[in-house]
Design an enzyme around this catalytic site. Structure first.
Site, PDB file in Angstrom:
ATOM      1  N   ARG A 118     -52.806  53.359 -21.016  1.00  0.00           N
ATOM      2  CA  ARG A 118     -52.100  52.899 -19.805  1.00  0.00           C
ATOM      3  C   ARG A 118     -52.961  52.981 -18.541  1.00  0.00           C
ATOM      4  O   ARG A 118     -52.429  53.062 -17.434  1.00  0.00           O
ATOM      5  CB  ARG A 118     -50.796  53.674 -19.584  1.00  0.00           C
ATOM      6  N   LYS A 140     -57.882  42.418  -9.372  1.00  0.00           N
ATOM      7  CA  LYS A 140     -57.209  41.445 -10.239  1.00  0.00           C
ATOM      8  C   LYS A 140     -57.995  41.379 -11.544  1.00  0.00           C
ATOM      9  O   LYS A 140     -59.194  41.085 -11.535  1.00  0.00           O
ATOM     10  CB  LYS A 140     -57.184  40.061  -9.589  1.00  0.00           C
ATOM     11  N   GLU A 182     -67.637  30.549  -2.242  1.00  0.00           N
ATOM     12  CA  GLU A 182     -66.636  31.587  -1.927  1.00  0.00           C
ATOM     13  C   GLU A 182     -67.031  32.338  -0.647  1.00  0.00           C
ATOM     14  O   GLU A 182     -66.170  32.780   0.107  1.00  0.00           O
ATOM     15  CB  GLU A 182     -66.474  32.564  -3.093  1.00  0.00           C
ATOM     16  N   LYS A 224     -62.925  40.700   2.216  1.00  0.00           N
ATOM     17  CA  LYS A 224     -61.958  40.783   1.112  1.00  0.00           C
ATOM     18  C   LYS A 224     -61.339  42.176   1.037  1.00  0.00           C
ATOM     19  O   LYS A 224     -60.136  42.319   0.792  1.00  0.00           O
ATOM     20  CB  LYS A 224     -62.600  40.401  -0.229  1.00  0.00           C
ATOM     21  N   GLU A 234     -50.630  40.725  -3.229  1.00  0.00           N
ATOM     22  CA  GLU A 234     -50.479  39.321  -2.827  1.00  0.00           C
ATOM     23  C   GLU A 234     -49.039  38.957  -2.483  1.00  0.00           C
ATOM     24  O   GLU A 234     -48.464  38.014  -3.008  1.00  0.00           O
ATOM     25  CB  GLU A 234     -51.029  38.390  -3.924  1.00  0.00           C
ATOM     26  N   ARG A 238     -52.964  37.924   1.181  1.00  0.00           N
ATOM     27  CA  ARG A 238     -53.972  37.759   0.111  1.00  0.00           C
ATOM     28  C   ARG A 238     -53.974  36.337  -0.439  1.00  0.00           C
ATOM     29  O   ARG A 238     -55.000  35.852  -0.925  1.00  0.00           O
ATOM     30  CB  ARG A 238     -53.736  38.785  -1.007  1.00  0.00           C
ATOM     31  N   ASN A 242     -56.962  32.043  -1.530  1.00  0.00           N
ATOM     32  CA  ASN A 242     -56.945  30.890  -2.441  1.00  0.00           C
ATOM     33  C   ASN A 242     -57.148  29.568  -1.715  1.00  0.00           C
ATOM     34  O   ASN A 242     -56.836  28.510  -2.258  1.00  0.00           O
ATOM     35  CB  ASN A 242     -55.629  30.860  -3.218  1.00  0.00           C
ATOM     36  N   HIS A 245     -58.212  26.442  -3.513  1.00  0.00           N
ATOM     37  CA  HIS A 245     -58.108  26.707  -4.949  1.00  0.00           C
ATOM     38  C   HIS A 245     -57.052  25.849  -5.647  1.00  0.00           C
ATOM     39  O   HIS A 245     -57.178  25.581  -6.837  1.00  0.00           O
ATOM     40  CB  HIS A 245     -57.828  28.192  -5.193  1.00  0.00           C
ATOM     41  N   HIS A 249     -58.501  24.100  -8.682  1.00  0.00           N
ATOM     42  CA  HIS A 249     -58.105  24.295 -10.087  1.00  0.00           C
ATOM     43  C   HIS A 249     -57.752  22.962 -10.730  1.00  0.00           C
ATOM     44  O   HIS A 249     -58.055  22.729 -11.903  1.00  0.00           O
ATOM     45  CB  HIS A 249     -56.908  25.252 -10.181  1.00  0.00           C
ATOM     46  N   HIS A 262     -66.300  26.615 -11.049  1.00  0.00           N
ATOM     47  CA  HIS A 262     -65.188  27.013 -10.182  1.00  0.00           C
ATOM     48  C   HIS A 262     -65.545  26.890  -8.691  1.00  0.00           C
ATOM     49  O   HIS A 262     -64.816  26.283  -7.914  1.00  0.00           O
ATOM     50  CB  HIS A 262     -64.801  28.455 -10.538  1.00  0.00           C
TER      51      HIS A 262
HETATM   52  P1  NAD Z   1     -69.383  34.115 -15.577  1.00  0.00           P
HETATM   53  O1  NAD Z   1     -68.993  35.514 -15.726  1.00  0.00           O
HETATM   54  O2  NAD Z   1     -69.101  33.203 -16.733  1.00  0.00           O
HETATM   55  O3  NAD Z   1     -70.925  34.033 -15.202  1.00  0.00           O
HETATM   56  C1  NAD Z   1     -71.533  32.767 -15.043  1.00  0.00           C
HETATM   57  C2  NAD Z   1     -72.769  32.632 -15.936  1.00  0.00           C
HETATM   58  O4  NAD Z   1     -73.836  33.390 -15.395  1.00  0.00           O
HETATM   59  C3  NAD Z   1     -72.560  33.152 -17.347  1.00  0.00           C
HETATM   60  O5  NAD Z   1     -73.254  32.342 -18.247  1.00  0.00           O
HETATM   61  C4  NAD Z   1     -73.187  34.542 -17.274  1.00  0.00           C
HETATM   62  O6  NAD Z   1     -73.582  35.047 -18.523  1.00  0.00           O
HETATM   63  C5  NAD Z   1     -74.356  34.266 -16.392  1.00  0.00           C
HETATM   64  N1  NAD Z   1     -74.906  35.421 -15.682  1.00  0.00           N
HETATM   65  C6  NAD Z   1     -74.213  36.442 -15.120  1.00  0.00           C
HETATM   66  N2  NAD Z   1     -75.049  37.208 -14.404  1.00  0.00           N
HETATM   67  C7  NAD Z   1     -76.268  36.685 -14.549  1.00  0.00           C
HETATM   68  C8  NAD Z   1     -77.541  37.038 -14.048  1.00  0.00           C
HETATM   69  N3  NAD Z   1     -77.707  38.032 -13.191  1.00  0.00           N
HETATM   70  N4  NAD Z   1     -78.605  36.275 -14.416  1.00  0.00           N
HETATM   71  C9  NAD Z   1     -78.450  35.218 -15.242  1.00  0.00           C
HETATM   72  N5  NAD Z   1     -77.258  34.808 -15.713  1.00  0.00           N
HETATM   73  C10 NAD Z   1     -76.197  35.546 -15.366  1.00  0.00           C
HETATM   74  O7  NAD Z   1     -68.690  33.431 -14.316  1.00  0.00           O
HETATM   75  P2  NAD Z   1     -68.454  33.927 -12.804  1.00  0.00           P
HETATM   76  O8  NAD Z   1     -68.643  32.716 -11.976  1.00  0.00           O
HETATM   77  O9  NAD Z   1     -69.231  35.153 -12.493  1.00  0.00           O
HETATM   78  O10 NAD Z   1     -66.917  34.333 -12.822  1.00  0.00           O
HETATM   79  C11 NAD Z   1     -65.914  33.411 -13.151  1.00  0.00           C
HETATM   80  C12 NAD Z   1     -64.726  34.191 -13.672  1.00  0.00           C
HETATM   81  O11 NAD Z   1     -64.251  35.021 -12.627  1.00  0.00           O
HETATM   82  C13 NAD Z   1     -63.554  33.298 -14.067  1.00  0.00           C
HETATM   83  O12 NAD Z   1     -63.036  33.765 -15.293  1.00  0.00           O
HETATM   84  C14 NAD Z   1     -62.553  33.491 -12.954  1.00  0.00           C
HETATM   85  O13 NAD Z   1     -61.230  33.341 -13.391  1.00  0.00           O
HETATM   86  C15 NAD Z   1     -62.846  34.897 -12.533  1.00  0.00           C
HETATM   87  N6  NAD Z   1     -62.458  35.208 -11.137  1.00  0.00           N
HETATM   88  C16 NAD Z   1     -61.724  36.322 -10.935  1.00  0.00           C
HETATM   89  C17 NAD Z   1     -61.367  36.688  -9.659  1.00  0.00           C
HETATM   90  C18 NAD Z   1     -60.599  37.956  -9.429  1.00  0.00           C
HETATM   91  O14 NAD Z   1     -60.181  38.211  -8.309  1.00  0.00           O
HETATM   92  N7  NAD Z   1     -60.450  38.785 -10.445  1.00  0.00           N
HETATM   93  C19 NAD Z   1     -61.778  35.914  -8.563  1.00  0.00           C
HETATM   94  C20 NAD Z   1     -62.548  34.781  -8.799  1.00  0.00           C
HETATM   95  C21 NAD Z   1     -62.897  34.440 -10.100  1.00  0.00           C
HETATM   96  N1  GLY Z   2     -59.703  35.747  -5.766  1.00  0.00           N
HETATM   97  C1  GLY Z   2     -58.484  35.862  -5.054  1.00  0.00           C
HETATM   98  C2  GLY Z   2     -57.988  37.272  -4.980  1.00  0.00           C
HETATM   99  O1  GLY Z   2     -58.625  38.191  -5.397  1.00  0.00           O
HETATM  100  O2  GLY Z   2     -56.911  37.456  -4.504  1.00  0.00           O
END
Ligand code: NAD
Ligand code: GLY
Length: 362
Positions: A118, A140, A182, A224, A234, A238, A242, A245, A249, A262
């Protein structure tokens, strides 16, 4: 080295930003309370950076799990694998999960940490620019379902966020620019001066200059962190994070996952939201065009990909998580540095804008 704090009472945590923070375990070891540690990473990041982290874990009982790379692996099945490794490790309630990678690893690892017993501690070690400025901060976490992205998840704050800017050296340029979208978003919604700063430092940021990059990341994290501290779940403010977004999306999904990143979709989405706001008389059209110029300066797309359909994009937008009782809610723009959540925008205004954008793309 810069430190930004996320102020959430007993759950407050630091974000450390600088070159070499992974190698310097004295920065992050204090975040680890117990003896058991699982490091989660993927096949791209682990060969590059895992060793730095493992070196800092001497004296602890630890294991690593390396997942396949990509958004398609952000699944329940992989959460089960993480939980299985925690079980094999004998991880107790004071165990820590370290998520070393981009947003996919951070979201999935954070969700697994929220589930094990948990909720155990986790530490974010983001290695993409997008993860550094957005996904690693704010708690998140979650995974995708076949029916949609991020449909299952939990709010679970990390114990610390460790940003090592040297890891960006290996990040492909397209991913890097997508992360900058972003960064631009924070200026667009909250700070017109920061937009000016971005314009002045575009060349330095595009060249990944360390000083400019540290400043842009720290600004984004500070911004942030402030929003999350005021509205963790949110309920209001918060949602402004978006901006762009809802359009974004829809673009991502209609173009086909993987075709448009993205951050690229968010860039075009922010501009569409800005133009819609101008059409509604909320903001000067010149501000929207200045935003377009800034996005272009950073090599980000300001047009839709060719071949999309306006009606289908609109229908996708109505499936957005911000919609309530089937009513679309959008983040609109009052001009540089000011955003607001709005419902009640006429469908016809959105459709007209999308039709214009589709025509401009062909
Ligand atoms: P990702 O994690 O897929 O990374 C992008 C690519 O870069 C991948 O191929 C990864 O292996 C590669 N990579 C990572 N670090 C590297 C490095 N230092 N050198 C070389 N390659 C590297 O994608 P992302 O853009 O980091 O994240 C997207 C994800 O984040 C989505 O799933 C999205 O839903 C999520 N997200 C979450 C939040 C949140 O608040 N939790 C906010 C925005 C996005
Ligand atoms: N990426 C939007 C949030 O964290 O609320």
């Amino acid at each position: 080295m810069k430190q930004v704090d996320v102020a959430l009472g007993e759950r407050s945590y630091p974000i450390h930003v600088g070159a070499g923070t992974l190698q310097d375990a004295s920065i992050w070891r204090p975040a680890i309370r117990g003896r058991h540690v699982l490091v989660l990473s993927n096949t791209v990041v682990a060969p590059l950076y895992l060793e730095r982290v493992l070196t800092g874990l001497r004296g602890l009982t630890h294991a690593s799990l390396i997942l396949e790379d990509g958004e398609q692996h952000k699944t329940f099945d992989n959460v089960s694998r993480v939980l299985g490794v925690l079980a094999d490790l004998g991880a107790s309630r004071d165990a820590t999960l370290i998520a070393l990678g981009g947003g996919v690893i951070g979201d999935l690892g954070g969700f697994a940490a929220a589930c094990w017993m948990r909720g155990i501690d986790f530490v974010q070690m983001p290695t993409t620019l997008l993860a550094m400025v957005d996904s690693s901060v704010g708690g998140k976490t979650g995974v995708n379902l076949p029916t949609g992205k991020n449909l299952v998840g939990a709010f679970h704050q990390p114990r610390a966020v460790i940003i090592d800017t040297t890891t960006l050296a290996s990040l492909p340029n397209r991913e890097y620019l997508a992360g900058l979208a972003e960064v631009i978003k924070y200026g667009a919604i909250g700070d017109a001066n920061f937009l000016d700063w971005l314009q002045q430092h575009a060349d330095a940021l595009l060249a990944r200059d360390e000083v400019a990059l540290d400043e842009a990341i720290a600004f984004s994290c500070r911004y942030k962190a402030g929003v999350v501290a005021r509205d963790e779940r949110e309920q209001g403010e918060r949602a402004l994070l978006n901006f762009g977004h809802t359009f974004g999306h829809a673009i991502e999904t209609e173009a086909g996952y993987g075709q448009v990143l993205h951050g690229e979709a968010v860039a075009t989405g922010m501009l569409l939201a800005a133009r819609l706001s101008a059409n509604l008389g909320l903001a000067p059209a010149t501000d929207a065009e200045q935003l377009a110029a800034l996005l272009n300066q950073f090599g980000l797309p300001t047009r839709l990909p060719a071949g999309l359909d306006a009606r289908r994009l609109f229908e996708r937008m109505t499936l957005d998580k911000k919609s309530l009782s089937g009513k679309l809610r959008l983040i609109l723009w009052r001009g540089a540095g000011q955003a607001e959540l709005a419902s009640g925008v006429e469908d016809s205004a959105i459709l007209a804008l999308l039709q214009e954008a589709v025509a401009a793309a062909s």
